[in-house]
Motif scaffolding. Structure first.
Motif, PDB file in Angstrom:
ATOM      1  N   THR A 174      -5.549   7.052 -14.518  1.00 48.63           N
ATOM      2  CA  THR A 174      -5.901   5.805 -15.184  1.00 48.63           C
ATOM      3  C   THR A 174      -4.714   4.853 -15.193  1.00 48.63           C
ATOM      4  OG1 THR A 174      -7.492   6.964 -16.587  1.00 48.63           O
ATOM      5  CG2 THR A 174      -6.738   4.806 -17.335  1.00 48.63           C
ATOM      6  N   TYR A 175      -3.539   5.399 -15.426  1.00 53.09           N
ATOM      7  CA  TYR A 175      -2.310   4.606 -15.414  1.00 53.09           C
ATOM      8  C   TYR A 175      -2.105   3.925 -14.067  1.00 53.09           C
ATOM      9  CZ  TYR A 175       2.700   4.182 -14.373  1.00 53.09           C
ATOM     10  OH  TYR A 175       3.916   3.768 -13.922  1.00 53.09           O
ATOM     11  N   TYR A 176      -2.252   4.681 -12.974  1.00 53.48           N
ATOM     12  CA  TYR A 176      -2.039   4.103 -11.650  1.00 53.48           C
ATOM     13  C   TYR A 176      -3.061   3.004 -11.353  1.00 53.48           C
ATOM     14  CZ  TYR A 176       1.337   7.784 -10.679  1.00 53.48           C
ATOM     15  OH  TYR A 176       2.428   8.608 -10.726  1.00 53.48           O
ATOM     16  N   ARG A 177      -4.297   3.196 -11.795  1.00 47.85           N
ATOM     17  CA  ARG A 177      -5.301   2.149 -11.595  1.00 47.85           C
ATOM     18  C   ARG A 177      -4.913   0.884 -12.358  1.00 47.85           C
ATOM     19  NH1 ARG A 177      -9.106   6.428 -12.804  1.00 47.85           N
ATOM     20  NH2 ARG A 177      -9.838   7.408 -10.857  1.00 47.85           N
ATOM     21  N   LEU A 178      -4.415   1.058 -13.591  1.00 45.07           N
ATOM     22  CA  LEU A 178      -3.993  -0.083 -14.393  1.00 45.07           C
ATOM     23  C   LEU A 178      -2.846  -0.818 -13.720  1.00 45.07           C
ATOM     24  CD1 LEU A 178      -3.942  -1.764 -17.002  1.00 45.07           C
ATOM     25  CD2 LEU A 178      -2.468   0.002 -18.011  1.00 45.07           C
ATOM     26  N   VAL A 179      -1.879  -0.062 -13.223  1.00 43.56           N
ATOM     27  CA  VAL A 179      -0.733  -0.679 -12.570  1.00 43.56           C
ATOM     28  C   VAL A 179      -1.177  -1.474 -11.346  1.00 43.56           C
ATOM     29  CG1 VAL A 179       1.380  -0.193 -11.268  1.00 43.56           C
ATOM     30  CG2 VAL A 179       0.958   0.987 -13.413  1.00 43.56           C
ATOM     31  N   LYS A 180      -2.078  -0.908 -10.547  1.00 41.25           N
ATOM     32  CA  LYS A 180      -2.525  -1.587  -9.334  1.00 41.25           C
ATOM     33  C   LYS A 180      -3.257  -2.888  -9.662  1.00 41.25           C
ATOM     34  CE  LYS A 180      -3.948   0.520  -5.709  1.00 41.25           C
ATOM     35  NZ  LYS A 180      -4.714   1.350  -4.733  1.00 41.25           N
ATOM     36  N   ASP A 225       0.957  -7.641  -8.193  1.00 42.13           N
ATOM     37  CA  ASP A 225       0.554  -8.538  -7.117  1.00 42.13           C
ATOM     38  C   ASP A 225       0.997  -8.023  -5.759  1.00 42.13           C
ATOM     39  OD1 ASP A 225       3.240  -8.911  -7.358  1.00 42.13           O
ATOM     40  OD2 ASP A 225       3.167 -11.074  -7.715  1.00 42.13           O
ATOM     41  N   VAL A 226       1.480  -6.782  -5.696  1.00 44.81           N
ATOM     42  CA  VAL A 226       1.777  -6.107  -4.434  1.00 44.81           C
ATOM     43  C   VAL A 226       1.080  -4.754  -4.454  1.00 44.81           C
ATOM     44  CG1 VAL A 226       4.000  -7.242  -4.073  1.00 44.81           C
ATOM     45  CG2 VAL A 226       3.913  -5.085  -5.333  1.00 44.81           C
ATOM     46  N   GLU A 227       0.840  -4.199  -3.268  1.00 44.97           N
ATOM     47  CA  GLU A 227       0.199  -2.889  -3.199  1.00 44.97           C
ATOM     48  C   GLU A 227       1.168  -1.811  -3.646  1.00 44.97           C
ATOM     49  OE1 GLU A 227      -2.091   0.086  -0.032  1.00 44.97           O
ATOM     50  OE2 GLU A 227      -1.298  -1.862   0.631  1.00 44.97           O
ATOM     51  N   LEU A 228       0.773  -0.994  -4.608  1.00 38.54           N
ATOM     52  CA  LEU A 228       1.610   0.080  -5.133  1.00 38.54           C
ATOM     53  C   LEU A 228       1.037   1.429  -4.718  1.00 38.54           C
ATOM     54  CD1 LEU A 228       2.266  -1.253  -8.751  1.00 38.54           C
ATOM     55  CD2 LEU A 228       3.706  -1.516  -6.729  1.00 38.54           C
ATOM     56  N   GLY A 236       8.390   8.646  -8.395  1.00 36.82           N
ATOM     57  CA  GLY A 236       9.781   8.314  -8.103  1.00 36.82           C
ATOM     58  C   GLY A 236      10.476   9.431  -7.357  1.00 36.82           C
ATOM     59  N   PHE A 237       9.859  10.614  -7.335  1.00 36.47           N
ATOM     60  CA  PHE A 237      10.366  11.751  -6.578  1.00 36.47           C
ATOM     61  C   PHE A 237      10.351  11.388  -5.096  1.00 36.47           C
ATOM     62  CE2 PHE A 237       8.881  16.023  -4.700  1.00 36.47           C
ATOM     63  CZ  PHE A 237      10.180  16.432  -4.420  1.00 36.47           C
ATOM     64  N   GLY A 238      11.548  11.352  -4.499  1.00 37.34           N
ATOM     65  CA  GLY A 238      11.612  10.981  -3.094  1.00 37.34           C
ATOM     66  C   GLY A 238      13.015  10.623  -2.672  1.00 37.34           C
ATOM     67  N   LEU A 297       9.586  -1.839  -7.232  1.00 31.22           N
ATOM     68  CA  LEU A 297      10.511  -2.657  -6.460  1.00 31.22           C
ATOM     69  C   LEU A 297      10.526  -2.292  -4.985  1.00 31.22           C
ATOM     70  CD1 LEU A 297      13.541  -2.856  -8.925  1.00 31.22           C
ATOM     71  CD2 LEU A 297      11.957  -4.699  -8.317  1.00 31.22           C
ATOM     72  N   VAL A 298      10.457  -0.982  -4.672  1.00 34.70           N
ATOM     73  CA  VAL A 298      10.504  -0.599  -3.262  1.00 34.70           C
ATOM     74  C   VAL A 298       9.253  -1.079  -2.531  1.00 34.70           C
ATOM     75  CG1 VAL A 298      12.050   1.353  -3.612  1.00 34.70           C
ATOM     76  CG2 VAL A 298       9.572   1.715  -3.723  1.00 34.70           C
ATOM     77  N   CYS A 299       8.139  -1.181  -3.254  1.00 35.91           N
ATOM     78  CA  CYS A 299       6.930  -1.749  -2.647  1.00 35.91           C
ATOM     79  C   CYS A 299       7.062  -3.262  -2.513  1.00 35.91           C
ATOM     80  CB  CYS A 299       5.701  -1.411  -3.489  1.00 35.91           C
ATOM     81  SG  CYS A 299       5.279   0.343  -3.518  1.00 35.91           S
ATOM     82  N   GLU A 300       7.590  -3.904  -3.540  1.00 32.77           N
ATOM     83  CA  GLU A 300       7.727  -5.356  -3.518  1.00 32.77           C
ATOM     84  C   GLU A 300       8.675  -5.813  -2.411  1.00 32.77           C
ATOM     85  OE1 GLU A 300       8.847  -9.012  -6.585  1.00 32.77           O
ATOM     86  OE2 GLU A 300       8.680  -6.953  -7.309  1.00 32.77           O
TER      87      GLU A 300
END
Length: 221
Positions: A141-147, A151-154, A160-162, A185-188
């Motif tokens: 649900t959190y990820y859907r809210l963030v998306k 205004d960029v694709e997340l 953050g693991f990576g 930020l890395v997506c933006e």
């Protein structure tokens, strides 16, 4: 990756994780022994834990020259503390993993392979989780809210693991963000992000520090 780049930083943010630190360090060492062409440092940043985490970290650093420790004077939150550790890391690439053993160190070789193939960012992406179904549903649900808010694709189901290359670290440093949400930020910034699917194991010791309110706060960023 440049031919001469062989130094990797493993960055582990921690808060009240005294029961997991040694097990995590041993698993990381076991993986790194399979990568003789890579040297590493393991940087832990503690966010003002009140249990025995700091003592455990000091003991690890005293016995293992690859272990470095940053101890915060106060709790700076679960966004700014890891970000400070990211900027302090000295490796040609930085692999961020939590202290709770839910980020498998055994994915490190695949992260490095994709980095060497030219990806500036490599993210672990959960395809399933052994945590409670309620909390996993909360995260979805959190990820859907963030998306919906962004205004960029997340990326969904990433924590953050990576791996983040030195170029990415320096680009983030130049932004001078007061409250940096690295996953956004890395997506933006438009990097070519490789994804490594994995199944997240159940936490064996301790308790998760994230709840609906902390996830909501990050979403608002």
């Amino acid at each position: 990756m440049p031919a001469e780049a062989q130094k990797i930083t493993i960055l582990t943010p921690c808060f009240a994780e005294e029961g997991n630190l040694r097990a995590l360090r041993e698993r990381v060492k076991a993986v790194m022994r399979t990568l003789p062409h890579v040297t590493h440092e393991h940087l832990f940043i503690d966010n003002a834990s009140r249990d025995g985490t700091v003592s455990e970290l000091r003991a690890l650093a005293a016995s293992d020259p690859a272990v470095l420790v940053i101890i915060n004077n106060r709790n700076f939150g679960h966004v700014r503390s890891p970000y400070h550790g990211l900027l302090e890391a000295r490796g040609d690439a930085v692999i961020v993993m939590a202290a709770d053993l839910q980020d498998p160190p055994e994915l490190i070789p695949e992260f490095l392979r994709l980095w060497q193939a030219g990806h500036e960012v490599v993210m672990g992406q959960k395809i399933n989780s052994a945590e409670s179904q309620l909390f996993f549903a909360l995260r979805r649900t959190y990820y859907r809210l963030v998306k919906q808010l962004a205004d960029v694709e997340l990326l969904e189901n990433v924590t953050g693991f990576g791996l983040y290359s030195r170029k990415v670290i320096e680009d983030l440093r130049a932004l001078d963000e007061p409250y940096p949400y690295v996953r956004g930020l890395v997506c933006e910034l438009g990097y070519d992000i490789a994804r490594v699917p994995y199944e997240q194991p159940r936490r064996e010791r301790g308790f998760t520090k994230n709840n609906f309110y902390t996830l909501y706060a990050v979403a608002m960023l």
